[in-house]
Design a protein around this motif. Structure first.
Motif, PDB file in Angstrom:
ATOM      1  N   ALA A  38      40.457  42.570  50.268  1.00  0.00           N
ATOM      2  CA  ALA A  38      41.572  43.495  50.484  1.00  0.00           C
ATOM      3  C   ALA A  38      41.791  44.400  49.269  1.00  0.00           C
ATOM      4  O   ALA A  38      42.019  45.610  49.413  1.00  0.00           O
ATOM      5  N   ASN A  39      41.704  43.815  48.084  1.00  0.00           N
ATOM      6  CA  ASN A  39      41.876  44.625  46.872  1.00  0.00           C
ATOM      7  C   ASN A  39      40.799  45.694  46.757  1.00  0.00           C
ATOM      8  O   ASN A  39      41.082  46.847  46.397  1.00  0.00           O
ATOM      9  N   ARG A  40      39.547  45.320  47.050  1.00  0.00           N
ATOM     10  CA  ARG A  40      38.461  46.300  46.959  1.00  0.00           C
ATOM     11  C   ARG A  40      38.645  47.415  47.982  1.00  0.00           C
ATOM     12  O   ARG A  40      38.466  48.604  47.665  1.00  0.00           O
ATOM     13  N   ILE A  41      39.003  47.055  49.214  1.00  0.00           N
ATOM     14  CA  ILE A  41      39.191  48.052  50.272  1.00  0.00           C
ATOM     15  C   ILE A  41      40.293  49.039  49.900  1.00  0.00           C
ATOM     16  O   ILE A  41      40.189  50.243  50.144  1.00  0.00           O
ATOM     17  N   GLU A  42      41.345  48.531  49.270  1.00  0.00           N
ATOM     18  CA  GLU A  42      42.502  49.359  48.946  1.00  0.00           C
ATOM     19  C   GLU A  42      42.418  49.980  47.559  1.00  0.00           C
ATOM     20  O   GLU A  42      43.376  50.582  47.081  1.00  0.00           O
ATOM     21  N   GLY A  43      41.250  49.828  46.902  1.00  0.00           N
ATOM     22  CA  GLY A  43      41.078  50.433  45.591  1.00  0.00           C
ATOM     23  C   GLY A  43      41.889  49.775  44.506  1.00  0.00           C
ATOM     24  O   GLY A  43      42.236  50.407  43.494  1.00  0.00           O
ATOM     25  N   ARG A  44      42.197  48.474  44.673  1.00  0.00           N
ATOM     26  CA  ARG A  44      43.026  47.758  43.704  1.00  0.00           C
ATOM     27  C   ARG A  44      42.233  46.684  42.974  1.00  0.00           C
ATOM     28  O   ARG A  44      42.794  45.763  42.401  1.00  0.00           O
ATOM     29  N   SER A  45      40.921  46.791  42.985  1.00  0.00           N
ATOM     30  CA  SER A  45      40.081  45.778  42.354  1.00  0.00           C
ATOM     31  C   SER A  45      40.352  45.723  40.857  1.00  0.00           C
ATOM     32  O   SER A  45      40.443  46.751  40.184  1.00  0.00           O
ATOM     33  N   ASP A  46      40.479  44.479  40.345  1.00  0.00           N
ATOM     34  CA  ASP A  46      40.761  44.317  38.921  1.00  0.00           C
ATOM     35  C   ASP A  46      39.503  44.017  38.115  1.00  0.00           C
ATOM     36  O   ASP A  46      39.576  43.642  36.949  1.00  0.00           O
ATOM     37  N   GLY A  47      38.339  44.168  38.749  1.00  0.00           N
ATOM     38  CA  GLY A  47      37.081  43.960  38.055  1.00  0.00           C
ATOM     39  C   GLY A  47      36.528  42.554  38.182  1.00  0.00           C
ATOM     40  O   GLY A  47      35.381  42.307  37.805  1.00  0.00           O
ATOM     41  N   GLU A  48      37.306  41.606  38.702  1.00  0.00           N
ATOM     42  CA  GLU A  48      36.837  40.236  38.880  1.00  0.00           C
ATOM     43  C   GLU A  48      35.896  40.172  40.067  1.00  0.00           C
ATOM     44  O   GLU A  48      36.281  40.455  41.196  1.00  0.00           O
ATOM     45  N   GLN A  49      34.642  39.819  39.826  1.00  0.00           N
ATOM     46  CA  GLN A  49      33.631  39.826  40.872  1.00  0.00           C
ATOM     47  C   GLN A  49      33.184  38.428  41.293  1.00  0.00           C
ATOM     48  O   GLN A  49      32.821  38.219  42.439  1.00  0.00           O
ATOM     49  N   ILE A  50      33.173  37.493  40.364  1.00  0.00           N
ATOM     50  CA  ILE A  50      32.675  36.140  40.626  1.00  0.00           C
ATOM     51  C   ILE A  50      33.744  35.132  40.245  1.00  0.00           C
ATOM     52  O   ILE A  50      34.211  35.110  39.103  1.00  0.00           O
ATOM     53  N   ILE A  51      34.130  34.291  41.198  1.00  0.00           N
ATOM     54  CA  ILE A  51      35.150  33.266  40.963  1.00  0.00           C
ATOM     55  C   ILE A  51      34.540  31.899  41.265  1.00  0.00           C
ATOM     56  O   ILE A  51      34.140  31.616  42.388  1.00  0.00           O
ATOM     57  N   ASP A  52      34.472  31.069  40.235  1.00  0.00           N
ATOM     58  CA  ASP A  52      33.973  29.700  40.386  1.00  0.00           C
ATOM     59  C   ASP A  52      35.185  28.780  40.507  1.00  0.00           C
ATOM     60  O   ASP A  52      35.910  28.558  39.537  1.00  0.00           O
ATOM     61  N   ILE A  53      35.417  28.228  41.700  1.00  0.00           N
ATOM     62  CA  ILE A  53      36.597  27.386  41.904  1.00  0.00           C
ATOM     63  C   ILE A  53      36.357  25.957  41.438  1.00  0.00           C
ATOM     64  O   ILE A  53      37.299  25.167  41.331  1.00  0.00           O
ATOM     65  N   GLY A  54      35.098  25.613  41.188  1.00  0.00           N
ATOM     66  CA  GLY A  54      34.786  24.281  40.698  1.00  0.00           C
ATOM     67  C   GLY A  54      34.923  23.200  41.759  1.00  0.00           C
ATOM     68  O   GLY A  54      35.075  23.480  42.950  1.00  0.00           O
TER      69      GLY A  54
END
Length: 337
Positions: A312-328
């Motif tokens: 949703a953030n990427r579609i709306e142009g609100r991406s904060d640069g976080e691309q990879i999230i490792d939840i562990g």
């Protein structure tokens, strides 16, 4: 005797019907539905009342063409009845709904070719984003996605080079941690009950690596069909017990572990005193099982919520640069091992 009259099938209400009910032009009604911020609020209320009265269903895709938004997110999982994905899908649906998007859920099967064909078909629906399960995809699928320039988030695995965005965890590390835990508990005669699914195979490789570090290189292995079922756990455990003497059965899922425990108990064997059992996934029944299942736990809900937020953030142009999230992940010790 008079023959019953044939039911009259009425046509679906149109935009013109809404316009007549509202006493407005079709163009005004269209603007009120598609660009309400450009129409007086009193007019919008009148149009919405007419929509409700007529039962008209707006064409969301046509209305979104001006902004090039369909408000649709395509979500692909290997199998729709696999409980491992239930919390992830629930979280995705809730998060996307809060952001004004709808989820189109699809069963992609377990082959890259089937997944590629499905994504190719989905492109005609103009999805605003796509969620894929796993990181191993056919090159043709990647070409389709790149050509369409649609945001993509992969889930349930980890890699430094995703197609676009990624929310997951390391299956190899989960397998390695499982081996270290069981060896630390003193188990030395393991048997594996596993599926052939790609991420499960990665966990198995990590598990074998961990066992090999301690000189265990001949752990027997029984393959289960996809998706894993309780009956497969029973049958697989029976096959393992007939071929070798075990002190622990390591399962690729909690469902297989539950079946294995049932088979052991049916044979009069105690869990874990005679044979221990280890699962994966920490499904809802794992803690309530008798005995409670020792397993690898991960935040399945977080995978869905964070994947949906990234899209949703990427579609709306609100991406904060976080691309990879490792939840562990973490090991949850209970009674079975």
């Amino acid at each position: 005797m008079a023959r019953p009259s044939r039911a009259v099938i009425s046509r679906a209400p149109t935009l013109d019907d809404v316009a007549r009910a509202a006493g407005l032009s079709s163009m005004t009604v269209s603007r009120a539905l598609n660009t309400p911020d450009q129409v007086r609020s009193e007019t919008v209320k009148k149009v919405l009342a007419a929509v409700k009265a007529t039962g008209y269903i707006p064409n969301a895709l046509a209305g979104g063409l001006a902004s090039r938004r369909s408000k649709l997110i395509a979500v692909l999982v290997p199998h729709l009845n696999d409980p491992l994905f239930a919390d992830t899908l629930q979280a995705m649906g809730e998060t996307l709904s809060q952001r004004g998007y709808q989820m189109l859920l699809c069963s992609a099967g377990y082959t890259p070719q089937t997944e590629t064909e499905l994504v190719s078909t989905l492109m005609s629906r103009r999805p605003d984003g796509i969620m894929l399960t796993g990181i191993h995809h056919a090159n043709d699928l990647k070409k389709i996605i790149f050509n369409a320039s649609v945001p993509v988030v992969e889930t349930w695995d980890i890699t430094p080079t995703p197609i676009d965005m990624l929310v997951g965890f390391s299956h190899e590390k989960a397998g390695l941690a499982t081996a270290e835990y069981l060896l630390g508990k003193g188990y030395r005669r393991p048997g594996l009950l596993w599926t052939t699914e790609r991420t499960a195979a990665q966990r198995k490789n990590g598990l074998y690596e961990g066992l090999a570090r301690h000189g265990i290189t001949d752990a027997p292995y029984v393959e289960s069909q996809l998706p894993a079922r309780f009956a497969d756990g029973r049958a697989g455990a029976a096959q393992l017990l007939e071929t070798t003497e075990l002190d622990v059965i390591i399962c690729g899922s909690d469902i297989l572990a539950q079946g294995a425990i049932s088979e052991l108990q049916a044979r009069g064997l105690r869990v874990p005193q005679d044979v221990a059992v280890m699962g994966f996934g920490d499904l809802d029944f794992a803690a309530a099982n008798v005995p409670a299942i020792t397993t690898v736990a991960l935040d399945r809900y977080a995978i869905g919520a964070r994947a949906a937020t990234l899209l949703a953030n990427r579609i709306e142009g609100r991406s904060d640069g976080e691309q990879i999230i490792d939840i562990g992940f973490h090991l949850t010790e209970r009674e079975s091992a």
